[in-house]
Design a protein around this motif. Structure first.
Motif, PDB file in Angstrom:
ATOM      1  N   LEU A  55     -11.888 -51.615   5.951  1.00 18.08           N
ATOM      2  CA  LEU A  55     -11.276 -52.767   5.280  1.00 18.08           C
ATOM      3  C   LEU A  55     -12.112 -53.224   4.094  1.00 18.08           C
ATOM      4  O   LEU A  55     -11.568 -53.519   3.022  1.00 18.08           O
ATOM      5  CB  LEU A  55     -11.068 -53.916   6.272  1.00 18.08           C
ATOM      6  CG  LEU A  55     -10.028 -53.657   7.363  1.00 18.08           C
ATOM      7  CD1 LEU A  55     -10.033 -54.791   8.386  1.00 18.08           C
ATOM      8  CD2 LEU A  55      -8.648 -53.451   6.782  1.00 18.08           C
ATOM      9  N   LEU A  56     -13.427 -53.257   4.255  1.00 18.47           N
ATOM     10  CA  LEU A  56     -14.290 -53.629   3.133  1.00 18.47           C
ATOM     11  C   LEU A  56     -14.175 -52.629   1.987  1.00 18.47           C
ATOM     12  O   LEU A  56     -14.199 -52.999   0.816  1.00 18.47           O
ATOM     13  CB  LEU A  56     -15.739 -53.762   3.589  1.00 18.47           C
ATOM     14  CG  LEU A  56     -16.041 -54.974   4.483  1.00 18.47           C
ATOM     15  CD1 LEU A  56     -17.480 -54.907   4.998  1.00 18.47           C
ATOM     16  CD2 LEU A  56     -15.790 -56.276   3.749  1.00 18.47           C
ATOM     17  N   GLY A  57     -14.022 -51.351   2.322  1.00 23.35           N
ATOM     18  CA  GLY A  57     -13.805 -50.333   1.303  1.00 23.35           C
ATOM     19  C   GLY A  57     -12.500 -50.556   0.556  1.00 23.35           C
ATOM     20  O   GLY A  57     -12.436 -50.426  -0.671  1.00 23.35           O
ATOM     21  N   ILE A  58     -11.448 -50.916   1.290  1.00 22.97           N
ATOM     22  CA  ILE A  58     -10.160 -51.222   0.665  1.00 22.97           C
ATOM     23  C   ILE A  58     -10.310 -52.418  -0.271  1.00 22.97           C
ATOM     24  O   ILE A  58      -9.862 -52.381  -1.420  1.00 22.97           O
ATOM     25  CB  ILE A  58      -9.069 -51.492   1.730  1.00 22.97           C
ATOM     26  CG1 ILE A  58      -8.700 -50.189   2.455  1.00 22.97           C
ATOM     27  CG2 ILE A  58      -7.829 -52.127   1.102  1.00 22.97           C
ATOM     28  CD1 ILE A  58      -7.768 -50.372   3.645  1.00 22.97           C
ATOM     29  N   TYR A  59     -10.954 -53.480   0.216  1.00 21.75           N
ATOM     30  CA  TYR A  59     -11.086 -54.698  -0.596  1.00 21.75           C
ATOM     31  C   TYR A  59     -11.903 -54.435  -1.866  1.00 21.75           C
ATOM     32  O   TYR A  59     -11.524 -54.852  -2.959  1.00 21.75           O
ATOM     33  CB  TYR A  59     -11.743 -55.820   0.204  1.00 21.75           C
ATOM     34  CG  TYR A  59     -11.016 -56.194   1.485  1.00 21.75           C
ATOM     35  CD1 TYR A  59      -9.659 -56.003   1.636  1.00 21.75           C
ATOM     36  CD2 TYR A  59     -11.711 -56.732   2.564  1.00 21.75           C
ATOM     37  CE1 TYR A  59      -9.002 -56.331   2.812  1.00 21.75           C
ATOM     38  CE2 TYR A  59     -11.057 -57.076   3.738  1.00 21.75           C
ATOM     39  CZ  TYR A  59      -9.700 -56.875   3.865  1.00 21.75           C
ATOM     40  OH  TYR A  59      -9.059 -57.208   5.013  1.00 21.75           O
ATOM     41  N   ALA A  60     -13.028 -53.727  -1.723  1.00 22.17           N
ATOM     42  CA  ALA A  60     -13.885 -53.442  -2.881  1.00 22.17           C
ATOM     43  C   ALA A  60     -13.178 -52.508  -3.862  1.00 22.17           C
ATOM     44  O   ALA A  60     -13.223 -52.714  -5.084  1.00 22.17           O
ATOM     45  CB  ALA A  60     -15.207 -52.823  -2.420  1.00 22.17           C
ATOM     46  N   HIS A  97      -5.147 -57.903   4.363  1.00 25.17           N
ATOM     47  CA  HIS A  97      -5.788 -58.528   5.521  1.00 25.17           C
ATOM     48  C   HIS A  97      -4.745 -59.079   6.506  1.00 25.17           C
ATOM     49  O   HIS A  97      -4.955 -59.010   7.718  1.00 25.17           O
ATOM     50  CB  HIS A  97      -6.750 -59.630   5.077  1.00 25.17           C
ATOM     51  CG  HIS A  97      -7.672 -60.047   6.156  1.00 25.17           C
ATOM     52  ND1 HIS A  97      -8.729 -59.264   6.579  1.00 25.17           N
ATOM     53  CD2 HIS A  97      -7.691 -61.153   6.949  1.00 25.17           C
ATOM     54  CE1 HIS A  97      -9.358 -59.876   7.579  1.00 25.17           C
ATOM     55  NE2 HIS A  97      -8.743 -61.015   7.815  1.00 25.17           N
ATOM     56  N   LEU A  98      -3.637 -59.591   5.996  1.00 24.51           N
ATOM     57  CA  LEU A  98      -2.562 -60.063   6.886  1.00 24.51           C
ATOM     58  C   LEU A  98      -2.020 -58.913   7.737  1.00 24.51           C
ATOM     59  O   LEU A  98      -1.744 -59.084   8.927  1.00 24.51           O
ATOM     60  CB  LEU A  98      -1.442 -60.710   6.088  1.00 24.51           C
ATOM     61  CG  LEU A  98      -1.754 -62.072   5.473  1.00 24.51           C
ATOM     62  CD1 LEU A  98      -0.607 -62.536   4.571  1.00 24.51           C
ATOM     63  CD2 LEU A  98      -2.032 -63.108   6.555  1.00 24.51           C
ATOM     64  N   TRP A  99      -1.882 -57.742   7.138  1.00 26.22           N
ATOM     65  CA  TRP A  99      -1.432 -56.569   7.900  1.00 26.22           C
ATOM     66  C   TRP A  99      -2.488 -56.167   8.929  1.00 26.22           C
ATOM     67  O   TRP A  99      -2.145 -55.765  10.041  1.00 26.22           O
ATOM     68  CB  TRP A  99      -1.128 -55.406   6.957  1.00 26.22           C
ATOM     69  CG  TRP A  99       0.225 -55.511   6.310  1.00 26.22           C
ATOM     70  CD1 TRP A  99       0.591 -56.362   5.309  1.00 26.22           C
ATOM     71  CD2 TRP A  99       1.380 -54.751   6.631  1.00 26.22           C
ATOM     72  NE1 TRP A  99       1.899 -56.167   4.983  1.00 26.22           N
ATOM     73  CE2 TRP A  99       2.411 -55.170   5.773  1.00 26.22           C
ATOM     74  CE3 TRP A  99       1.644 -53.733   7.534  1.00 26.22           C
ATOM     75  CZ2 TRP A  99       3.694 -54.623   5.811  1.00 26.22           C
ATOM     76  CZ3 TRP A  99       2.918 -53.181   7.564  1.00 26.22           C
ATOM     77  CH2 TRP A  99       3.919 -53.635   6.714  1.00 26.22           C
ATOM     78  N   ALA A 100      -3.768 -56.274   8.577  1.00 21.97           N
ATOM     79  CA  ALA A 100      -4.842 -55.950   9.526  1.00 21.97           C
ATOM     80  C   ALA A 100      -4.817 -56.920  10.707  1.00 21.97           C
ATOM     81  O   ALA A 100      -4.949 -56.498  11.862  1.00 21.97           O
ATOM     82  CB  ALA A 100      -6.197 -55.992   8.823  1.00 21.97           C
ATOM     83  N   THR A 139       5.347 -57.879  -3.947  1.00 16.76           N
ATOM     84  CA  THR A 139       4.924 -56.482  -4.030  1.00 16.76           C
ATOM     85  C   THR A 139       3.680 -56.232  -3.170  1.00 16.76           C
ATOM     86  O   THR A 139       3.582 -55.209  -2.483  1.00 16.76           O
ATOM     87  CB  THR A 139       4.640 -56.097  -5.493  1.00 16.76           C
ATOM     88  OG1 THR A 139       5.796 -56.408  -6.273  1.00 16.76           O
ATOM     89  CG2 THR A 139       4.345 -54.625  -5.625  1.00 16.76           C
ATOM     90  N   ALA A 140       2.745 -57.168  -3.176  1.00 19.50           N
ATOM     91  CA  ALA A 140       1.506 -56.987  -2.405  1.00 19.50           C
ATOM     92  C   ALA A 140       1.761 -56.978  -0.904  1.00 19.50           C
ATOM     93  O   ALA A 140       1.111 -56.228  -0.166  1.00 19.50           O
ATOM     94  CB  ALA A 140       0.508 -58.083  -2.762  1.00 19.50           C
ATOM     95  N   ILE A 141       2.701 -57.788  -0.434  1.00 17.55           N
ATOM     96  CA  ILE A 141       2.937 -57.905   1.004  1.00 17.55           C
ATOM     97  C   ILE A 141       3.852 -56.797   1.526  1.00 17.55           C
ATOM     98  O   ILE A 141       3.902 -56.550   2.727  1.00 17.55           O
ATOM     99  CB  ILE A 141       3.492 -59.308   1.363  1.00 17.55           C
ATOM    100  CG1 ILE A 141       3.218 -59.655   2.832  1.00 17.55           C
ATOM    101  CG2 ILE A 141       4.969 -59.407   1.059  1.00 17.55           C
ATOM    102  CD1 ILE A 141       1.824 -60.082   3.109  1.00 17.55           C
ATOM    103  N   SER A 142       4.527 -56.087   0.625  1.00 21.65           N
ATOM    104  CA  SER A 142       5.437 -55.021   1.062  1.00 21.65           C
ATOM    105  C   SER A 142       4.631 -53.848   1.625  1.00 21.65           C
ATOM    106  O   SER A 142       3.458 -53.671   1.295  1.00 21.65           O
ATOM    107  CB  SER A 142       6.320 -54.565  -0.097  1.00 21.65           C
ATOM    108  OG  SER A 142       5.537 -53.930  -1.080  1.00 21.65           O
ATOM    109  N   PRO A 143       5.272 -53.034   2.481  1.00 20.38           N
ATOM    110  CA  PRO A 143       4.551 -51.893   3.047  1.00 20.38           C
ATOM    111  C   PRO A 143       4.060 -50.949   1.959  1.00 20.38           C
ATOM    112  O   PRO A 143       4.779 -50.648   1.018  1.00 20.38           O
ATOM    113  CB  PRO A 143       5.606 -51.193   3.915  1.00 20.38           C
ATOM    114  CG  PRO A 143       6.635 -52.219   4.179  1.00 20.38           C
ATOM    115  CD  PRO A 143       6.637 -53.132   2.986  1.00 20.38           C
ATOM    116  N   GLY A 144       2.833 -50.547   2.097  1.00 20.86           N
ATOM    117  CA  GLY A 144       2.230 -49.602   1.170  1.00 20.86           C
ATOM    118  C   GLY A 144       1.057 -48.954   1.866  1.00 20.86           C
ATOM    119  O   GLY A 144       0.733 -49.297   3.016  1.00 20.86           O
TER     120      GLY A 144
END
Length: 196
Positions: free
Chosen positions: A43-48, A159-162, A16-21
């Motif tokens: 990206l840091l905003g997404i992670y936090a 992060h893999l998508w980034a 689910t995490a690796i699927s497009p979203g």
């Protein structure tokens, strides 16, 4: 938690995490457009934000499931509209020029707020806690560990998508319009799948 349940949890969580979203598409788009360095704030905003949402999911999953099941309908509707907005923005965005700076909206706050409108991760977190964690664990230590594990899985996928956006920068730049349309369609798919 039995070995079978662990395998089931990891299968669900990683797939689910690796699927497009919204997170993954936005990270790919941002990094392929502006580069990894200029996208760090978003990206840091997404992670936090993802970590904060997992804290909320872990802390309130039982309360939401037992006492406020109707709130999920409203979250789905808000998330659906916002994801469609992201799809529109992606599909209609113009190719940035060499000198163009990243927009002010590509900020830590934008990435952070997206998490609280991203019904995919809210549902992902609630499902993980309600289906896998809470039936086997009830201590605050165990829940805290699963909050961190969930955040690590989700943020690694984003992060893999980034990184894919950084590696495919030239290809994406050459085929800007088709790539943006594909990403917009994936976002639309994500939005529709929320309602199914």
């Amino acid at each position: 938690m039995s070995a079978t349940l662990w395998i089931s949890f990891f299968s669900y969580a990683v797939t689910t995490a690796i699927s497009p979203g919204p997170n993954n598409i936005l990270a790919l788009h941002e990094v392929s457009t502006y580069g990894l360095n200029k996208s760090k704030s978003l990206l840091l905003g997404i992670y936090a934000g993802f970590l904060c949402v997992m804290i909320v999911c872990g802390t309130f999953s039982l309360i939401l499931a037992a006492y406020m099941p109707g709130v999920m309908h409203y979250l789905k509707t808000i998330g659906f509209v916002y994801i469609l907005y992201l799809a529109y923005r992606t599909a209609t965005s113009k190719r940035p020029g060499k000198e163009e700076r990243r927009p002010a909206s590509s900020s830590f706050l934008r990435g952070f707020i997206l998490q609280f409108l991203n019904v995919k991760i809210i549902l992902w977190g609630l499902t993980s806690f309600i289906s896998y964690v809470l039936p086997s664990y009830s201590s605050m230590t165990a829940i805290a560990c699963f909050i961190l594990l969930s955040a690590a899985i989700g943020n690694t996928a984003t992060h893999l998508w980034a990184v894919a956006g950084a590696l495919l920068h030239k290809v994406i730049g050459r085929y800007w319009r088709p790539v943006n349309l594909i990403m917009a369609l994936l976002l639309i798919y994500s939005a529709i799948s929320l309602l199914l």
